[in-house]
Enzyme design. Sequence first.
Site, PDB file in Angstrom:
ATOM      1  N   HIS A  20       0.574  -1.264   0.154  1.00  0.00           N
ATOM      2  CA  HIS A  20       0.398   0.336   0.380  1.00  0.00           C
ATOM      3  C   HIS A  20       0.855   1.177  -0.013  1.00  0.00           C
ATOM      4  O   HIS A  20       2.224   1.079   1.086  1.00  0.00           O
ATOM      5  CB  HIS A  20      -0.800  -0.436   1.136  1.00  0.00           C
ATOM      6  CG  HIS A  20      -2.315   0.195   1.218  1.00  0.00           C
ATOM      7  ND1 HIS A  20      -1.808   2.440   1.864  1.00  0.00           N
ATOM      8  CD2 HIS A  20      -3.443   0.475   0.926  1.00  0.00           C
ATOM      9  CE1 HIS A  20      -2.996   2.472   1.070  1.00  0.00           C
ATOM     10  NE2 HIS A  20      -4.192   1.779   0.816  1.00  0.00           N
ATOM     11  N   ASP A  36      -7.743  -4.987  -0.166  1.00  0.00           N
ATOM     12  CA  ASP A  36      -8.682  -6.053  -0.972  1.00  0.00           C
ATOM     13  C   ASP A  36      -8.299  -7.375  -0.386  1.00  0.00           C
ATOM     14  O   ASP A  36      -8.325  -8.416  -1.853  1.00  0.00           O
ATOM     15  CB  ASP A  36      -7.963  -5.478  -2.219  1.00  0.00           C
ATOM     16  CG  ASP A  36      -8.488  -4.039  -2.633  1.00  0.00           C
ATOM     17  OD1 ASP A  36      -9.938  -3.727  -2.224  1.00  0.00           O
ATOM     18  OD2 ASP A  36      -7.922  -3.666  -3.073  1.00  0.00           O
TER      19      ASP A  36
HETATM   20  N1  ACO Z   1       3.575  -7.625  -4.596  1.00  0.00           N
HETATM   21  C1  ACO Z   1       5.147  -7.927  -4.617  1.00  0.00           C
HETATM   22  N2  ACO Z   1       5.792  -6.804  -4.645  1.00  0.00           N
HETATM   23  C2  ACO Z   1       5.447  -5.245  -4.244  1.00  0.00           C
HETATM   24  C3  ACO Z   1       3.809  -5.488  -4.367  1.00  0.00           C
HETATM   25  C4  ACO Z   1       3.400  -6.974  -4.816  1.00  0.00           C
HETATM   26  N3  ACO Z   1       1.778  -6.656  -4.199  1.00  0.00           N
HETATM   27  N4  ACO Z   1       3.806  -4.439  -4.437  1.00  0.00           N
HETATM   28  C5  ACO Z   1       5.015  -3.304  -3.786  1.00  0.00           C
HETATM   29  N5  ACO Z   1       6.254  -5.038  -3.978  1.00  0.00           N
HETATM   30  C6  ACO Z   1       7.375  -4.130  -4.617  1.00  0.00           C
HETATM   31  C7  ACO Z   1       8.180  -3.508  -5.566  1.00  0.00           C
HETATM   32  O1  ACO Z   1       8.328  -3.696  -6.462  1.00  0.00           O
HETATM   33  C8  ACO Z   1       9.052  -2.508  -5.441  1.00  0.00           C
HETATM   34  O2  ACO Z   1       9.735  -3.102  -4.996  1.00  0.00           O
HETATM   35  P1  ACO Z   1      11.551  -2.602  -5.264  1.00  0.00           P
HETATM   36  O3  ACO Z   1      11.708  -1.819  -4.194  1.00  0.00           O
HETATM   37  O4  ACO Z   1      12.406  -3.764  -5.688  1.00  0.00           O
HETATM   38  O5  ACO Z   1      11.402  -2.306  -6.969  1.00  0.00           O
HETATM   39  C9  ACO Z   1       8.693  -2.516  -3.719  1.00  0.00           C
HETATM   40  O6  ACO Z   1       7.991  -3.378  -2.724  1.00  0.00           O
HETATM   41  C10 ACO Z   1       7.917  -0.920  -3.373  1.00  0.00           C
HETATM   42  O7  ACO Z   1       6.954  -0.891  -4.420  1.00  0.00           O
HETATM   43  P2  ACO Z   1       5.881   0.110  -5.551  1.00  0.00           P
HETATM   44  O8  ACO Z   1       5.676   0.278  -5.710  1.00  0.00           O
HETATM   45  O9  ACO Z   1       7.004   1.967  -5.373  1.00  0.00           O
HETATM   46  O10 ACO Z   1       5.101   1.096  -4.037  1.00  0.00           O
HETATM   47  P3  ACO Z   1       3.564   1.556  -4.313  1.00  0.00           P
HETATM   48  O11 ACO Z   1       3.485   2.406  -2.875  1.00  0.00           O
HETATM   49  O12 ACO Z   1       3.935   2.841  -5.461  1.00  0.00           O
HETATM   50  O13 ACO Z   1       2.481   1.016  -4.628  1.00  0.00           O
HETATM   51  C11 ACO Z   1       0.610  -0.572  -4.729  1.00  0.00           C
HETATM   52  C12 ACO Z   1       1.536   0.783  -4.141  1.00  0.00           C
HETATM   53  C13 ACO Z   1       0.451  -0.424  -5.471  1.00  0.00           C
HETATM   54  C14 ACO Z   1      -0.904  -0.696  -3.557  1.00  0.00           C
HETATM   55  C15 ACO Z   1       1.734  -2.161  -4.779  1.00  0.00           C
HETATM   56  O14 ACO Z   1       1.666  -2.488  -3.635  1.00  0.00           O
HETATM   57  C16 ACO Z   1       0.853  -2.590  -5.457  1.00  0.00           C
HETATM   58  O15 ACO Z   1       0.957  -3.002  -6.915  1.00  0.00           O
HETATM   59  N6  ACO Z   1       0.224  -3.410  -4.931  1.00  0.00           N
HETATM   60  C17 ACO Z   1      -0.787  -5.004  -5.420  1.00  0.00           C
HETATM   61  C18 ACO Z   1      -1.583  -3.583  -6.121  1.00  0.00           C
HETATM   62  C19 ACO Z   1      -2.697  -3.881  -4.837  1.00  0.00           C
HETATM   63  O16 ACO Z   1      -3.198  -4.654  -3.328  1.00  0.00           O
HETATM   64  N7  ACO Z   1      -3.731  -2.815  -5.184  1.00  0.00           N
HETATM   65  C20 ACO Z   1      -4.426  -2.308  -3.952  1.00  0.00           C
HETATM   66  C21 ACO Z   1      -4.251  -1.253  -3.301  1.00  0.00           C
HETATM   67  S1  ACO Z   1      -5.117  -0.860  -1.895  1.00  0.00           S
HETATM   68  C22 ACO Z   1      -6.372   0.323  -2.579  1.00  0.00           C
HETATM   69  O17 ACO Z   1      -6.330   0.434  -4.082  1.00  0.00           O
HETATM   70  C23 ACO Z   1      -7.194  -0.105  -1.842  1.00  0.00           C
END
Ligand code: ACO
Length: 428
Positions: free
Chosen positions: A306, A363
């Site tokens: 998140h 979610d």
């Molecule tokens: N699975 C695996 N790796 C992940 C995940 C995940 N779900 N989420 C983040 N990471 C990793 C990224 O690849 C990144 O790795 P790195 O540092 O090696 O490059 C690191 O964790 C940081 O992630 P970011 O993408 O920079 O985090 P950001 O804050 O931009 O994204 C988000 C948040 C979009 C929610 C992301 O965690 C994600 O895509 N999760 C899966 C989708 C999801 O569940 N969305 C619902 C969010 S809640 C809502 O909107 C109601």
Amino acid sequence: MSEIARIEVGGKVYEYPVVEGTEGEKGIDILKFRADSGYITLDEGFGNTGSCRSAITFIDGGKGILRYRGIPIEQLAEKSSFVETSFLVIYGHLPNKEELKKFSMSLTQEAPLHENIHQNFNGFSTNGHPMAILSSMINAMSTYHPDLLEVDGDEQFYSAAVRLISKVRTIAAAAYRTSKGLPLNYPKKGSNYAKNFLELMFSNPHEQHVPSEEAIKALNLFLLLHADHEQNCSTSTVRMVASSGANMFTACSAGVCALWGPLHGGANMAVLQMLEDIEKNGVSVNDYVNRVKDKKSGIKLMGFGHRVYKNFDPRAKILQTAAKNLLDKMHIQDKKLEIAQELADIALHDEYFIERNLYPNVDFYSGLILSALNIPLDMFTVMFAIGRMPGWIANWKEVHDNKKGKISRPRQIYTGPTENDFIARDNR
Ligand code: ACO
């Protein structure tokens, strides 16, 4: 004395006031920075940008805290209803008995759609995604209420708000039935909000659907937990649209569009698809987690991570227990719940997820509840939109009521070609 931030750039020092919120979080007010220095601040994805001051929802992502108007989400989940919480989110205080009665009655009164709107549903393809139908129909609703395009005063605001909260459930159910080629249902007068929605979804001309008490309770909880979540992608979209002076219906319709994406509201659907794939293809949970950790795979563990929570999402904790209770009460043995528990256990003890502070988000468990309620997969994000409506309305109101507000208009760092001449067509 109030705190001052100093920014040194290009050999000069500029001073800006530090703004402090009621919970002690601080921000540097850089509004005049460009005018003073010629520089903008660049923050792609707005990871560290406060776009507004808001009194609706407080989140402490590090501690896993979520409060609507100061009240912890755990207390609301235990003691309140979606309708009461909607009032709280919009008006800033819990309704007294009279206010709650009036609000509930208005929602019941406003549930039916104008008969002509029913005709509009025929214009969509039977395979059309319900999110597309929902956003179009919320926007179309404004054409039936031209008197509410300009909200001038409390009564007009109330009329627009109750129409949106009430009719969004009727439209959502109609969107589903349209996408399945089923006849549309009319709302029943005596039913509460959640019950009414389930009846609208699943009743047929030859058979009235009678939802169980546990189904009504679970849906009520699901909606309440989604009521607001401060400046997320869809709410920021609503505020952005509202800042141009656009009406509440249009702004909320834009919120639905932003919510649709799989990185936002669409994740609840993606989680269930992921759990179904794991179950169907017989992949071990360990193997799946290893695939997620391999960056080349491009797979994310949906429902994990998140932007704001770097700890457990408090909504996920509540829904985890609620999903288990609902499945037990309905005597449903869902392998997907087991897979979800196993995935969470492994991920929460794995270095990859620990290092990056990745925890289950709202979610991760919500899809299991929706699936137990027989809500079809492509309606999951629509359910989120119904729940989020009070939050969008409250945010629209803050923008609308702020007489000093400006249109939202970010800047950019241009990275395209520098000036060059037009080339005549024959010479290209
Ligand atoms: N699975 C695996 N790796 C992940 C995940 C995940 N779900 N989420 C983040 N990471 C990793 C990224 O690849 C990144 O790795 P790195 O540092 O090696 O490059 C690191 O964790 C940081 O992630 P970011 O993408 O920079 O985090 P950001 O804050 O931009 O994204 C988000 C948040 C979009 C929610 C992301 O965690 C994600 O895509 N999760 C899966 C989708 C999801 O569940 N969305 C619902 C969010 S809640 C809502 O909107 C109601």
